[in-house]
Design a protein around this motif. Structure first.
Motif, PDB file in Angstrom:
ATOM      1  N   THR A  19       3.275   5.977  -4.475  1.00 13.09           N
ATOM      2  CA  THR A  19       4.197   6.396  -5.529  1.00 13.09           C
ATOM      3  C   THR A  19       4.277   7.919  -5.611  1.00 13.09           C
ATOM      4  O   THR A  19       3.255   8.606  -5.505  1.00 13.09           O
ATOM      5  CB  THR A  19       3.747   5.828  -6.892  1.00 13.09           C
ATOM      6  OG1 THR A  19       3.686   4.406  -6.803  1.00 13.09           O
ATOM      7  CG2 THR A  19       4.722   6.216  -7.991  1.00 13.09           C
ATOM      8  N   PHE A  20       5.509   8.434  -5.806  1.00 15.47           N
ATOM      9  CA  PHE A  20       5.737   9.869  -5.936  1.00 15.47           C
ATOM     10  C   PHE A  20       6.489  10.160  -7.233  1.00 15.47           C
ATOM     11  O   PHE A  20       7.106   9.268  -7.812  1.00 15.47           O
ATOM     12  CB  PHE A  20       6.531  10.398  -4.742  1.00 15.47           C
ATOM     13  CG  PHE A  20       5.864  10.160  -3.414  1.00 15.47           C
ATOM     14  CD1 PHE A  20       4.720  10.854  -3.062  1.00 15.47           C
ATOM     15  CD2 PHE A  20       6.381   9.229  -2.522  1.00 15.47           C
ATOM     16  CE1 PHE A  20       4.092  10.630  -1.847  1.00 15.47           C
ATOM     17  CE2 PHE A  20       5.762   9.000  -1.304  1.00 15.47           C
ATOM     18  CZ  PHE A  20       4.619   9.698  -0.964  1.00 15.47           C
ATOM     19  N   ASP A  21       6.430  11.410  -7.665  1.00 14.91           N
ATOM     20  CA  ASP A  21       7.087  11.835  -8.897  1.00 14.91           C
ATOM     21  C   ASP A  21       8.536  12.208  -8.600  1.00 14.91           C
ATOM     22  O   ASP A  21       8.811  13.059  -7.740  1.00 14.91           O
ATOM     23  CB  ASP A  21       6.337  13.019  -9.504  1.00 14.91           C
ATOM     24  CG  ASP A  21       6.868  13.385 -10.875  1.00 14.91           C
ATOM     25  OD1 ASP A  21       7.839  14.163 -10.930  1.00 14.91           O
ATOM     26  OD2 ASP A  21       6.328  12.897 -11.880  1.00 14.91           O
ATOM     27  N   SER A  38      13.251   3.506  -7.380  1.00 16.24           N
ATOM     28  CA  SER A  38      12.855   4.383  -8.490  1.00 16.24           C
ATOM     29  C   SER A  38      12.714   3.571  -9.771  1.00 16.24           C
ATOM     30  O   SER A  38      13.395   2.576  -9.972  1.00 16.24           O
ATOM     31  CB  SER A  38      13.895   5.487  -8.688  1.00 16.24           C
ATOM     32  OG  SER A  38      15.145   4.948  -9.089  1.00 16.24           O
ATOM     33  N   ASN A  66      -1.993  -2.385 -11.143  1.00 18.38           N
ATOM     34  CA  ASN A  66      -0.807  -1.967 -11.886  1.00 18.38           C
ATOM     35  C   ASN A  66      -0.228  -3.060 -12.781  1.00 18.38           C
ATOM     36  O   ASN A  66       0.838  -2.882 -13.356  1.00 18.38           O
ATOM     37  CB  ASN A  66       0.275  -1.490 -10.912  1.00 18.38           C
ATOM     38  CG  ASN A  66       1.280  -0.560 -11.555  1.00 18.38           C
ATOM     39  OD1 ASN A  66       0.908   0.348 -12.299  1.00 18.38           O
ATOM     40  ND2 ASN A  66       2.565  -0.782 -11.294  1.00 18.38           N
ATOM     41  N   ARG A  86       8.775   4.640  -5.803  1.00 21.84           N
ATOM     42  CA  ARG A  86       7.814   3.748  -5.135  1.00 21.84           C
ATOM     43  C   ARG A  86       8.277   3.520  -3.706  1.00 21.84           C
ATOM     44  O   ARG A  86       9.409   3.083  -3.466  1.00 21.84           O
ATOM     45  CB  ARG A  86       7.760   2.422  -5.900  1.00 21.84           C
ATOM     46  CG  ARG A  86       6.627   1.480  -5.512  1.00 21.84           C
ATOM     47  CD  ARG A  86       5.380   1.812  -6.302  1.00 21.84           C
ATOM     48  NE  ARG A  86       4.405   0.729  -6.243  1.00 21.84           N
ATOM     49  CZ  ARG A  86       4.239  -0.179  -7.203  1.00 21.84           C
ATOM     50  NH1 ARG A  86       5.015  -0.155  -8.269  1.00 21.84           N
ATOM     51  NH2 ARG A  86       3.309  -1.089  -7.083  1.00 21.84           N
ATOM     52  N   LYS A  95       9.495   7.615 -11.442  1.00 21.24           N
ATOM     53  CA  LYS A  95       8.630   7.505 -10.267  1.00 21.24           C
ATOM     54  C   LYS A  95       9.418   6.899  -9.113  1.00 21.24           C
ATOM     55  O   LYS A  95      10.360   6.130  -9.314  1.00 21.24           O
ATOM     56  CB  LYS A  95       7.403   6.651 -10.557  1.00 21.24           C
ATOM     57  CG  LYS A  95       6.526   7.162 -11.696  1.00 21.24           C
ATOM     58  CD  LYS A  95       5.891   8.494 -11.344  1.00 21.24           C
ATOM     59  CE  LYS A  95       4.991   8.999 -12.480  1.00 21.24           C
ATOM     60  NZ  LYS A  95       4.389  10.322 -12.164  1.00 21.24           N
ATOM     61  N   GLY A 152       5.969  -1.858 -13.444  1.00 25.39           N
ATOM     62  CA  GLY A 152       6.630  -1.432 -12.221  1.00 25.39           C
ATOM     63  C   GLY A 152       7.282  -2.597 -11.525  1.00 25.39           C
ATOM     64  O   GLY A 152       7.000  -3.762 -11.824  1.00 25.39           O
TER      65      GLY A 152
END
Length: 467
Positions: A238-240, A422, A130, A428, A426, A404
């Motif tokens: 990681t999520f949306d 956030s 990343n 984390r 996203k 990130g």
């Protein structure tokens, strides 16, 4: 010439400066482009260090035995560390990810030097999945809580799309209108008395948890002595954030409710795979709540207006639902239960009571007593959770965009800890877990499974509502 002394450390900050609680905050910034050492020195000298005098101070005990900040000459180069990973790994990003998290785990257990300002910057000059390079800030928790430290970084960031525009943050969901104003006088008195009784009861339970009331031993809570010095494994998922907002809208909760519900469901799946779980086992989480009680930041200027440095948080202990027969329980029920628990706790004054109690203990018994209470509270709970809201836009530090950033905490007396942040839509989630005890890969797999099940149930509910 008289020594330049700053105000005394708060009771919380003093407790973090004892051998009982060697807490450190680790902040990771992932950059698009590399910095060299001279650029890092320039960034620290011109952007970050001027924001707070504490970065140029050591902790000093004055003649009255009071711990306070003392200004010293700062040599920035002494605070920059450039590690070397195993030879030949510079082009292997997956391998570098492994080395990177192993390195984070290692420094999370190390003690910061006592003879210089208690912070370091580790420049990771290897590309990861990343980032081209990463800066890792490691700071004594006595410097401040996550809010203080992250607001310092936020004030140095600029938006990539337009540096002249302010950085903005997600607006936290406002609480639903209270029915208190519609009550008659008798109901108001009854409600007030009930809240007082529940506050006292909850405060007593929190105090008991800090003294001797322990969670059950499970596959997420070991009884290893001095867990804060035990090797850790650090992983990231990681999520949306838009998907999480869909879930919160379905249950009428907040993003924080969804996070805690997701973690609860994850723990249930993980325990189910490794042991026979009964619904009556005591599993609780220690949630760090910001005492500034901000409902969300609109921009960096709003965030900075309070100008409240230091550690200002309360301890909130919440029970995690296990559901003895989870196959017949909707995934959303974990979030609904988290919502109910958080509403009940946030309607109490027990968070403020914990802060008041720490001040009383500090005045009567000293900072070691505060440290002892906080340490045992963490040790007696199963896991810790803390989260910070980050910018909505892509930001840059010294014209170098960030892909990130996230944070974690070292030195915690628990086998498992979650930190959440956030950024750019996203969310984390970082797990830091006891190496050799927690199967971290399985834990992440369970979190992804829990998230998928929650989303599936959310989509079913939305479809049913629209039909």
């Amino acid at each position: 010439m008289a020594e330049e002394l700053l105000p005394p450390l708060s009771p919380l900050s003093q407790s973090f400066n004892t051998p009982i609680m060697p807490f450190t905050i680790i902040v990771v910034l992932e950059f698009e482009k590399p910095f060299n050492k001279s650029q890092i020195i320039e960034i620290l000298r011109d952007l970050l260090i001027p924001i707070s005098p504490r970065f140029s101070c050591i902790i000093f005990t004055d003649n009255d035995g009071v711990k306070r900040w003392k200004k010293v000459d700062l040599t920035i180069e002494d605070h920059i560390i450039i590690p070397t990973f195993p030879s030949g790994s510079s082009s292997l990003q997956d391998c570098n990810d492994k080395h990177f998290f192993e390195y984070l785990s290692q420094i999370s257990m190390d003690q910061l030097p006592q003879n210089q300002p208690p912070w370091e910057v580790h420049a990771i000059m290897y590309p990861t999945s990343n980032a081209t390079m990463s800066l890792v800030f490691r700071l004594n928790h006595a410097l401040g809580d996550g809010y203080s430290l992250m607001s310092t970084l936020f004030s140095s960031f600029k938006r990539v799309d337009d540096p002249l525009l302010p950085i903005t943050f997600p607006v936290a969901s406002s609480s639903s209108p209270s029915s208190y104003g519609r009550m008659n006088s008798l109901s108001k008195v009854s409600s007030f008395i009930s809240r007082c009784v529940n506050t006292v009861s909850d405060s007593i339970m929190t105090l008991l948890q800090g003294m001797f009331l322990e969670d059950d031993k499970t596959v997420i809570r070991s009884v290893t002595p001095r867990l804060e010095f035990v090797p850790r494994t650090i992983l990231s998922v990681t999520f949306d954030l838009d998907e999480i907002r869909q879930v919160k809208n379905i249950v009428g909760g907040t993003v924080n409710d969804v996070i805690i519900g997701l973690i609860s469901f994850t723990i249930r799946l993980y325990m189910q795979k490794l042991e026979s779980v009964s619904g009556n086992k005591r599993v609780s989480a220690l949630v760090m709540m910001n005492m500034r009680m901000l409902k969300g930041y609109q921009n960096v200027e709003d965030l900075s207006k309070a100008n409240e440095w230091g550690n200002q948080f309360g301890l909130l202990i919440i029970s995690l639902p296990l559901f003895s027969d989870s196959k017949n329980v909707s995934p959303l029920e974990f979030i609904i239960q988290a919502k109910k628990e958080m509403r009940k706790k946030m309607n109490l004054a027990s968070i403020h009571f914990s802060a008041i109690l720490m001040n009383i203990l500090k005045n009567i018994m000293g900072s070691k007593a505060v440290a002892g209470l906080m340490y045992s509270t963490g040790k007696n709970t199963s896991l810790g959770i803390s989260n910070i809201i980050g910018p909505m836009q892509k930001v840059a530090l010294a014209d170098n965009p960030l892909n990130g950033f996230y944070f974690t905490v070292g030195g915690v007396p628990q086998s498992l800890n979650f930190t959440v942040m956030s950024y750019m839509g996203k969310l984390r989630v970082i797990t830091i877990s006891q190496k050799g005890f927690i199967d971290s890969e399985l834990l992440i797999s369970c979190m992804k499974e829990a998230y998928g099940n929650i989303l599936e149930e959310t989509h079913k509910k939305r479809a049913a509502e629209s039909s």
